[in-house]
Design a protein around this motif. Structure first.
Motif, short mmCIF file in Angstrom:
data_model
loop_
_atom_site.label_atom_id
_atom_site.label_comp_id
_atom_site.label_asym_id
_atom_site.label_seq_id
_atom_site.Cartn_x
_atom_site.Cartn_y
_atom_site.Cartn_z
N THR A 94 0.83 -1.21 0.00
CA THR A 94 0.00 0.00 0.00
C THR A 94 0.86 1.25 0.00
OG1 THR A 94 -1.81 -1.11 1.14
CG2 THR A 94 -1.73 1.29 1.31
N PHE A 95 1.98 1.20 0.68
CA PHE A 95 2.80 2.39 0.84
C PHE A 95 4.05 2.39 -0.03
CE2 PHE A 95 0.46 1.83 4.84
CZ PHE A 95 -0.19 3.05 4.90
N TRP A 96 4.71 1.26 -0.16
CA TRP A 96 5.94 1.23 -0.94
C TRP A 96 5.69 1.15 -2.43
CZ3 TRP A 96 11.20 1.15 0.60
CH2 TRP A 96 11.39 1.30 1.98
N GLU A 97 4.57 0.59 -2.83
CA GLU A 97 4.19 0.47 -4.24
C GLU A 97 5.26 -0.26 -5.05
OE1 GLU A 97 3.03 4.28 -5.74
OE2 GLU A 97 1.42 4.51 -4.29
N LEU A 98 5.79 -1.34 -4.47
CA LEU A 98 6.78 -2.16 -5.16
C LEU A 98 6.33 -3.61 -5.26
CD1 LEU A 98 10.11 -0.74 -3.65
CD2 LEU A 98 9.25 -0.44 -5.97
N ALA A 99 5.03 -3.83 -5.17
CA ALA A 99 4.51 -5.18 -5.34
C ALA A 99 4.68 -5.62 -6.79
CB ALA A 99 3.03 -5.23 -4.94
N GLY A 100 4.74 -6.93 -6.97
CA GLY A 100 4.89 -7.47 -8.32
C GLY A 100 6.03 -8.45 -8.37
N PRO A 101 6.52 -8.78 -9.57
CA PRO A 101 7.63 -9.73 -9.70
C PRO A 101 8.90 -9.18 -9.07
CG PRO A 101 7.18 -8.65 -11.79
CD PRO A 101 6.06 -8.26 -10.87
N GLU A 102 9.86 -10.08 -8.86
CA GLU A 102 11.11 -9.68 -8.23
C GLU A 102 11.82 -8.58 -9.00
OE1 GLU A 102 13.62 -13.01 -7.47
OE2 GLU A 102 12.26 -13.91 -6.00
N SER A 103 11.57 -8.50 -10.29
CA SER A 103 12.25 -7.48 -11.11
C SER A 103 11.90 -6.07 -10.66
CB SER A 103 11.89 -7.66 -12.58
OG SER A 103 10.48 -7.57 -12.78
N VAL A 104 10.71 -5.89 -10.08
CA VAL A 104 10.31 -4.56 -9.60
C VAL A 104 11.20 -4.14 -8.43
CG1 VAL A 104 8.43 -3.22 -8.60
CG2 VAL A 104 7.94 -4.90 -10.39
N THR A 105 11.34 -5.02 -7.45
CA THR A 105 12.21 -4.72 -6.32
C THR A 105 13.66 -4.64 -6.75
OG1 THR A 105 10.69 -5.78 -4.76
CG2 THR A 105 12.97 -5.55 -4.06
N ALA A 106 14.07 -5.49 -7.68
CA ALA A 106 15.45 -5.48 -8.16
C ALA A 106 15.80 -4.12 -8.76
CB ALA A 106 15.66 -6.59 -9.19
N ALA A 107 14.89 -3.55 -9.53
CA ALA A 107 15.15 -2.25 -10.15
C ALA A 107 15.27 -1.17 -9.07
CB ALA A 107 14.05 -1.91 -11.14
N HIS A 108 14.42 -1.25 -8.05
CA HIS A 108 14.47 -0.28 -6.96
C HIS A 108 15.81 -0.36 -6.24
CE1 HIS A 108 13.21 2.09 -3.51
NE2 HIS A 108 13.56 1.10 -2.72
N LEU A 109 16.28 -1.56 -5.96
CA LEU A 109 17.56 -1.72 -5.28
C LEU A 109 18.72 -1.28 -6.17
CD1 LEU A 109 17.00 -5.24 -3.68
CD2 LEU A 109 16.90 -3.02 -2.52
N ARG A 110 18.63 -1.61 -7.46
CA ARG A 110 19.73 -1.31 -8.38
C ARG A 110 19.99 0.19 -8.45
NH1 ARG A 110 17.52 -3.10 -12.69
NH2 ARG A 110 17.98 -5.26 -12.14
#
Length: 239
Positions: A94-110
């Motif tokens: 609800t707050f981070w808006e990074l739900a979805g496949p691992e690629s979404v979080t991976a891009a955020h970390l990258r």
């Protein structure tokens, strides 16, 4: 990177990936980065050291009321699946808006890991178990700085508590105090640790207040009205 909320006791300090103000898109020259560096051993440790925040991986573990705690810089090869799982928790998404496949979080970390070190993603390890995700960032180099009277080396904190069992028990308060103390202990030029929870998020604001932060002002950010929370070095022993 602009965050939309802070929700420590229910597990989230938010993030907005859709806003127009992105910290990591504010490109700085090498000369400017040198001026902003901490000029202490962590900043001079080499090309791989995140000079603008320091290296939380070298910060000593601390003993807290919840157990032994330390920060460990994120290693995507090791940590991506776990962090992505946390991001897909509805209370977090609800707050981070990074739900979805691992690629979404991976891009955020990258974006942080290949940047200039102004934001460092970390795991919070409590009693030997990774249980939280943190971002330690230079608030004075963040778009947040456009919305409050920033001071040089202001350092920001974002927190996500991953496990449901660690939410709502005061763990967020304990760890916020611990991490704020770590920042002040290891970043000698930093006079203040800041955060910007959503004004509607009373559990989060309560956690920050209980952790020694003070309510400083209401600030209008692009997608929320936030409470600017500040923990001052000068007052840390009294709060």
């Amino acid at each position: 990177m602009h965050r939309a909320d802070a929700h420590t006791e229910t597990g989230v300090v938010p993030h907005d990936t859709t806003g127009t103000e992105d910290t990591l898109e504010l490109r700085l020259t090498e000369e400017f980065l040198a001026l902003l560096g901490d000029a202490h051993p962590e900043a001079a440790a080499g090309a791989d050291a995140p000079a603008l925040v320091g290296d939380p991986g070298t910060w000593s573990p601390v003993t807290t009321a919840a157990g032994a705690f330390r920060l460990v810089p994120v290693n995507p090869a090791r940590d991506l699946a776990m962090i992505s799982h946390w991001m897909n928790d509805p209370a977090v998404a609800t707050f981070w808006e990074l739900a979805g496949p691992e690629s979404v979080t991976a891009a955020h970390l990258r974006r942080q890991l290949v940047g200039d070190g102004r934001s460092v993603p970390c795991l919070g390890v409590l009693g030997g178990t990774p249980m939280s995700y943190w971002e330690i960032y230079r608030a004075d180099l963040d778009p947040l700085a456009r919305h409050y009277p920033v001071r040089p080396h202001d350092t920001g904190i974002h927190l996500l508590i991953g496990g449901v069992g660690n939410r709502g028990r005061g763990v967020g308060t304990v760890l916020l105090r611990a991490v704020a103390d770590l920042v002040l202990d290891h970043r000698p030029l930093c006079g203040r640790v800041v955060a910007e929870p959503d004004l509607r998020n009373t559990p989060s604001m309560s956690a920050f207040l209980s952790a020694g932060f003070r309510f400083c002002a209401e600030v209008d950010l692009p997608d929320k009205r936030a409470a600017l929370m500040v923990r001052d070095r000068a007052h840390r022993e009294h709060l």
